[in-house]
Design a protein around this motif. Structure first.
Motif, short mmCIF file in Angstrom:
data_model
loop_
_atom_site.label_atom_id
_atom_site.label_comp_id
_atom_site.label_asym_id
_atom_site.label_seq_id
_atom_site.Cartn_x
_atom_site.Cartn_y
_atom_site.Cartn_z
N THR A 90 0.83 -1.21 0.00
CA THR A 90 0.00 0.00 0.00
C THR A 90 0.86 1.26 0.00
O THR A 90 0.53 2.25 -0.67
N ALA A 91 1.97 1.24 0.71
CA ALA A 91 2.88 2.38 0.74
C ALA A 91 3.55 2.56 -0.63
O ALA A 91 3.76 3.69 -1.09
N LYS A 92 3.86 1.44 -1.29
CA LYS A 92 4.44 1.51 -2.64
C LYS A 92 3.45 2.13 -3.62
O LYS A 92 3.82 2.99 -4.42
N GLN A 93 2.19 1.68 -3.52
CA GLN A 93 1.17 2.22 -4.42
C GLN A 93 0.94 3.70 -4.14
O GLN A 93 0.79 4.51 -5.06
N SER A 94 0.93 4.07 -2.88
CA SER A 94 0.75 5.47 -2.50
C SER A 94 1.91 6.32 -3.03
O SER A 94 1.69 7.43 -3.55
N SER A 95 3.11 5.81 -2.92
CA SER A 95 4.29 6.53 -3.42
C SER A 95 4.23 6.68 -4.94
O SER A 95 4.54 7.75 -5.48
N GLN A 96 3.82 5.62 -5.61
CA GLN A 96 3.71 5.66 -7.07
C GLN A 96 2.66 6.68 -7.50
O GLN A 96 2.88 7.44 -8.43
N THR A 97 1.57 6.72 -6.80
CA THR A 97 0.50 7.68 -7.10
C THR A 97 0.99 9.11 -6.87
O THR A 97 0.70 10.01 -7.67
N GLU A 98 1.74 9.30 -5.79
CA GLU A 98 2.26 10.63 -5.50
C GLU A 98 3.26 11.07 -6.59
O GLU A 98 3.26 12.23 -7.00
N ILE A 99 4.09 10.14 -7.06
CA ILE A 99 5.04 10.46 -8.14
C ILE A 99 4.29 10.90 -9.39
O ILE A 99 4.62 11.92 -10.01
N GLN A 100 3.27 10.14 -9.76
CA GLN A 100 2.49 10.49 -10.95
C GLN A 100 1.81 11.85 -10.78
O GLN A 100 1.73 12.64 -11.72
N GLY A 101 1.34 12.12 -9.58
CA GLY A 101 0.71 13.42 -9.31
C GLY A 101 1.71 14.57 -9.41
O GLY A 101 1.40 15.62 -9.98
N LEU A 102 2.90 14.37 -8.86
CA LEU A 102 3.93 15.41 -8.94
C LEU A 102 4.32 15.69 -10.39
O LEU A 102 4.48 16.86 -10.77
N ILE A 103 4.46 14.65 -11.17
CA ILE A 103 4.82 14.82 -12.59
C ILE A 103 3.69 15.54 -13.32
O ILE A 103 3.94 16.47 -14.09
N ALA A 104 2.45 15.13 -13.07
CA ALA A 104 1.31 15.77 -13.73
C ALA A 104 1.19 17.24 -13.34
O ALA A 104 0.95 18.10 -14.19
N GLU A 105 1.38 17.55 -12.05
CA GLU A 105 1.27 18.93 -11.58
C GLU A 105 2.35 19.83 -12.19
O GLU A 105 2.13 21.01 -12.40
N ASN A 106 3.49 19.25 -12.45
CA ASN A 106 4.63 20.04 -12.91
C ASN A 106 4.96 19.83 -14.39
O ASN A 106 6.03 20.22 -14.85
N GLN A 107 4.02 19.23 -15.11
CA GLN A 107 4.25 18.91 -16.52
C GLN A 107 4.60 20.15 -17.34
O GLN A 107 5.53 20.12 -18.14
N GLU A 108 3.91 21.25 -17.12
CA GLU A 108 4.18 22.47 -17.88
C GLU A 108 5.58 23.00 -17.57
O GLU A 108 6.32 23.41 -18.47
N LYS A 109 5.96 22.96 -16.29
CA LYS A 109 7.30 23.41 -15.91
C LYS A 109 8.37 22.49 -16.50
O LYS A 109 9.42 22.97 -16.95
N ILE A 110 8.10 21.20 -16.50
CA ILE A 110 9.05 20.23 -17.07
C ILE A 110 9.21 20.48 -18.57
O ILE A 110 10.34 20.47 -19.08
#
Length: 160
Positions: A90-110
């Motif tokens: 569950t912690a792995k899935q939560s971390s993976q979800t957070e990574i995807q969220g961070l990338i999505a939130e910062n896609q324009e900056k990236i």
């Protein structure tokens, strides 16, 4: 009859190659040594390296300005959590979800950083060509002059 024609043809071809080899003088030049011994060329390379370092600093500065260095650090932390065998699923899935969220939130900056980096890389390459090309042409001209003076018909570069 066919054997005689074949033998005559082979003899003519062999004689032609032998004549061509005797008429041509072939030399070689160690391009790495020539470049290393050419002081002005080495100075130009140092200018190019300095420009590359400055460009890398500019990219790092923009990454910090956009806040992507913090995001990158957080993503690395999360990836370590995911790779840890002791971490619960569950912690792995939560971390993976957070990574995807961070990338999505910062896609324009990236994308902005990637675009800037690509433009900067193109400028660096153009600058490199502008700085180094005259010295490469001078080396080439020197090789041609020495070849003519020594009577060489062909010069083959030796590359490391």
């Amino acid at each position: 009859m066919k054997k005689i024609i074949a033998i005559a043809l082979v003899t003519l071809i062999t004689a032609g190659f032998s004549f061509a080899q005797e008429a041509s003088r072939v030399g070689s030049v160690n391009m790495e040594r020539l470049a290393n011994d050419y002081v002005d060329f080495q100075s130009a390379l140092k200018r190019v390296e300095g420009a590359n370092e400055t460009a890398a600093e500019e990219v790092g500065s923009l990454q910090t300005k956009l806040g992507l260095d913090v995001v990158e650090a957080r993503i690395q932390e999360l990836q370590q959590i995911i790779q840890n065998p002791a971490t619960a699923d569950t912690a792995k899935q939560s971390s993976q979800t957070e990574i995807q969220g961070l990338i999505a939130e910062n896609q324009e900056k990236i994308q902005q950083l990637n675009s800037y980096g690509a433009d900067l890389q193109q400028q660096i390459e153009q600058n490199r060509i502008r700085i180094i090309r005259p010295y490469q042409l001078k080396m080439r001209q020197a090789i041609i002059e020495v070849a003519k003076d020594k009577g060489f018909d062909l010069i083959v570069p030796i590359l490391p």
